[in-house]
Write a protein that holds these residues in place. Structure first.
Motif, mmCIF file in Angstrom:
data_model
loop_
_atom_site.group_PDB
_atom_site.id
_atom_site.type_symbol
_atom_site.label_atom_id
_atom_site.label_comp_id
_atom_site.label_asym_id
_atom_site.label_seq_id
_atom_site.Cartn_x
_atom_site.Cartn_y
_atom_site.Cartn_z
ATOM 1 N N VAL A 1 -9.195 34.969 29.933
ATOM 2 C CA VAL A 1 -9.285 33.665 30.588
ATOM 3 C C VAL A 1 -7.945 32.963 30.397
ATOM 4 O O VAL A 1 -7.399 32.961 29.287
ATOM 5 C CB VAL A 1 -10.425 32.808 29.987
ATOM 6 N N TYR B 1 -12.430 26.799 27.684
ATOM 7 C CA TYR B 1 -12.858 27.429 28.935
ATOM 8 C C TYR B 1 -13.552 28.763 28.646
ATOM 9 O O TYR B 1 -14.613 29.066 29.216
ATOM 10 C CB TYR B 1 -11.645 27.665 29.842
ATOM 11 N N ALA B 2 -12.949 29.592 27.790
ATOM 12 C CA ALA B 2 -13.519 30.901 27.455
ATOM 13 C C ALA B 2 -14.869 30.752 26.773
ATOM 14 O O ALA B 2 -15.807 31.526 27.017
ATOM 15 C CB ALA B 2 -12.559 31.682 26.565
#
Length: 326
Positions: free
Chosen positions: A111, A120-121
């Protein structure tokens, strides 16, 4: 009502042996230790060896996280690596980590959201675990930022360091309240119109002439950071049904001590609740949150049952926050 949450069951971190002090930078660029500390809070940073790749750092952090979770490589069925400095254009660094760890099966991919990449990941992995698509996931933030630094640019070269942090994620049952163990909420954002504020000036688009180096409009990034990070953190807490008084530990992206202090003040958080490693690690981009998290566990501050608030802002501009009950 019973719900499936994604619980963090192990945290690990790894820093390369080589350390660069502020004094080292006074021999490279026109700066001083006093200037760097006053502007950033940074005193030193770690640098990967010439023979160390992002995947090598990631593997070491992952091993520690797995040991903390009481899991082995046979348990892993998902690896997500958040990184801005992959080993190769492809395959993914996660694929290489899978091979180096000896994980026999499962999905693996990267990511890229720069400094926001770990959050985000984590959100992607949450979707896998909470829906039953993964029983034991590894989320790793790993960077060798030293490879994309211009050591003649004093405004950027002093800011970054190398390192990796990892978490193990597994399913946990909850009642759908803020008292549940696990990830409670996210807020993820991006404003692609501001790509010129923080970027790398080379890559595959550049006909292979050079890898590229970090370029940043520092004053503009600082201005957006405090506002955007605070908004994301407030949104994540609101979604979880929480207020600032419920937060036990604020574990931010370690960009700059002034940004950390500014966000904590804006959120109404006691600065004693802020886990800060920026003085020791500098900005390790996607690795900075899990590294700070691991440091808080190691020194005994962060404990099971605590409510942690994490946040980050990076190139894109991307920014993100999450509320998590340990």
């Amino acid at each position: 009502m019973s719900v499936t949450r994604t619980a963090v069951t192990g945290v690990g971190g790894y820093l390369p042996e080589t350390v660069l002090s502020n004094e080292d930078f006074t021999r490279m660029v026109d700066t001083t230790d006093e200037w760097i500390v006053a502007r950033t809070g940074i005193r030193k940073r770690h640098k990967a060896g010439d023979d160390q790749l992002t995947s090598d750092l990631a593997v070491e952090a992952a091993k520690i996280a797995l040991e903390a979770a009481g899991r082995t490589i046979e348990d892993i069925d998902l690896i997500i690596v958040a990184t801005t400095t992959p080993d190769m254009t492809f395959p993914s660094t996660a694929s290489i980590v899978q091979a180096k760890l000896g994980v026999p099966r499962g999905a693996a991919f990267d990511v890229q959201a720069v400094c926001s990449g770990f959050v985000y990941a984590l959100s992607v992995a949450d979707g896998f675990v909470a829906r039953g698509l993964s029983k034991c996931a590894l989320v790793i933030g790993a960077e060798v930022m030293s490879r994309i630094l211009d050591y003649t640019d004093r405004s950027t070269c002093i800011l970054f360091g190398d390192g990796a942090g990892a978490v193990v994620l597994e399913a946990a049952q909850g009642q759908g309240t803020a008292e549940d163990t696990g990830i409670l909420s996210f807020d993820l954002q991006c404003d692609g119109s501001k790509t010129d504020l923080l970027y790398v000036d080379g890559g595959v688009f550049d006909s292979g002439r050079h890898v590229g180096k970090i370029r940043m409009q520092g004053n503009q990034v600082f201005k957006h950071a405090v506002q955007k990070i605070s908004e994301a953190a407030e949104s994540a807490m609101h979604k979880a049904g929480l207020d600032h008084q419920a937060v036990d530990w604020f574990i931010p992206h370690q960009a700059n001590q002034r940004i950390l202090d500014g966000v904590a003040d804006r959120l109404g958080l006691d600065r004693e609740k802020v886990i800060s490693t920026v003085a020791e690690h500098a900005n390790t981009s996607a690795a900075s949150i899990p590294l700070a998290w691991y440091a808080g566990i190691q020194d005994g501050r962060v404990k099971k049952g605590d409510l942690v608030l994490i946040e980050a802002l990076g190139g894109g501009l991307t920014w993100a926050a999450a509320a998590i009950r340990l």
